[in-house]
Design an enzyme around this catalytic site. Structure first.
Site, PDB file in Angstrom:
ATOM      1  N   ALA A  33      34.244  24.970 -64.842  1.00 36.13           N
ATOM      2  CA  ALA A  33      34.132  26.342 -64.339  1.00 36.13           C
ATOM      3  C   ALA A  33      32.702  26.772 -64.056  1.00 36.13           C
ATOM      4  O   ALA A  33      32.221  27.770 -64.578  1.00 36.13           O
ATOM      5  CB  ALA A  33      34.790  27.307 -65.326  1.00 36.13           C
ATOM      6  N   GLN A  77      32.765  20.782 -62.584  1.00 35.02           N
ATOM      7  CA  GLN A  77      33.839  21.492 -61.893  1.00 35.02           C
ATOM      8  C   GLN A  77      33.243  22.722 -61.207  1.00 35.02           C
ATOM      9  O   GLN A  77      32.708  23.615 -61.861  1.00 35.02           O
ATOM     10  CB  GLN A  77      34.908  21.919 -62.899  1.00 35.02           C
ATOM     11  CG  GLN A  77      36.125  22.585 -62.287  1.00 35.02           C
ATOM     12  CD  GLN A  77      37.028  23.149 -63.370  1.00 35.02           C
ATOM     13  OE1 GLN A  77      36.711  24.166 -63.965  1.00 35.02           O
ATOM     14  NE2 GLN A  77      38.153  22.487 -63.615  1.00 35.02           N
ATOM     15  N   TYR A 159      42.399  31.435 -60.042  1.00 33.53           N
ATOM     16  CA  TYR A 159      41.080  31.716 -59.495  1.00 33.53           C
ATOM     17  C   TYR A 159      41.124  31.666 -57.962  1.00 33.53           C
ATOM     18  O   TYR A 159      42.179  31.528 -57.367  1.00 33.53           O
ATOM     19  CB  TYR A 159      40.051  30.779 -60.113  1.00 33.53           C
ATOM     20  CG  TYR A 159      39.938  30.974 -61.610  1.00 33.53           C
ATOM     21  CD1 TYR A 159      39.677  32.240 -62.135  1.00 33.53           C
ATOM     22  CD2 TYR A 159      40.125  29.921 -62.501  1.00 33.53           C
ATOM     23  CE1 TYR A 159      39.605  32.450 -63.499  1.00 33.53           C
ATOM     24  CE2 TYR A 159      40.055  30.120 -63.877  1.00 33.53           C
ATOM     25  CZ  TYR A 159      39.795  31.383 -64.378  1.00 33.53           C
ATOM     26  OH  TYR A 159      39.736  31.594 -65.729  1.00 33.53           O
TER      27      TYR A 159
END
Length: 227
Positions: A33, A77, A159
């Site tokens: 993230a 990521q 998301y």
């Protein structure tokens, strides 16, 4: 496969976490993230990779931690939280932050809030979508420079990319077929740009939502794991 979550800053705590997880004996380590823009972070405490300052900070911590650990592949990521951005940390309730609380304006495929009583996100234009693709590509190039071995594109958990596929079915403003075409175009355009601007030996992963079918990826790109 240890995964380092987003609720930390690139600080001494981050260095300790990196060192410990790189010494865990796992075959692959993923830094999760990582926001490609400041407004793409889930919380103010989340990691980002959008400018020289964030690149330098992460490179410093990662390179020092790697010197103290066995050789382990490291992925990162890349993500954008969309309308779920500007949230408090989980231990502070996880709700949308007001401007007075240090929050910011959020972006989404449509001006539909995450929860009914929250302020509306800004609806992305086609030009803004193109800018976001560029932000993801530039973040991938920064990740390459700091020495990670591959990236994963976050397309799940509600998301931004997932939001194109998962709109409120009760909204009269939402055209699901159109949004899915935009999401597919966004994903494919990003993958093409990524393939053109990063080294051929890099591994690319895509974290899809359950039930999201991903087809037509270039040969060098691979699916890592489903959500």
């Amino acid at each position: 496969m240890p995964i380092l979550g987003c609720e930390w800053r690139s600080s001494g705590l981050a260095f300790n976490a990196l060192g410990n997880l790189l010494n865990s004996g796992a075959g692959l380590f993923i830094i999760e993230a990582t926001g490609v823009t400041p407004e793409g972070r889930i919380t103010p405490a989340c990691l980002g990779l959008w400018d020289d300052r964030t690149e330098t900070a992460l490179k410093d911590k990662l390179s020092r931690a790697r010197k103290l650990a066995p050789k382990t592949p490291v992925f990162i990521q890349l993500a954008h939280a969309g309308r779920k951005a500007s949230s408090a940390t989980p231990w502070e309730g996880g709700q949308l932050l007001s401007k007075e609380q240090g929050g910011w304006d959020t972006l989404a495929p449509s001006a539909i809030p995450q929860l009914k009583d929250e302020r509306l996100p800004h609806e992305l234009s086609k030009a803004e979508l193109a800018e976001l693709i560029t932000a993801f590509v530039v973040a991938a190039q920064r990740a390459e420079r700091i020495g990670v071995d591959g990236i994963e594109l976050h397309g799940a958990h509600g998301y931004l990319l997932h939001q194109f596929y998962r709109q409120s079915p009760t909204s009269a403003l939402t055209n699901m077929a159109a949004l899915m075409r935009i999401a597919s175009a966004f994903s494919w355009n990003y993958l093409q740009q990524y393939a053109m601007h990063t080294k051929a030996s890099w591994v690319f992963g895509f974290l899809p939502a359950i039930g999201l079918r991903v087809v037509g990826l270039p040969r060098k790109l691979q699916i890592l794991h489903p959500a």
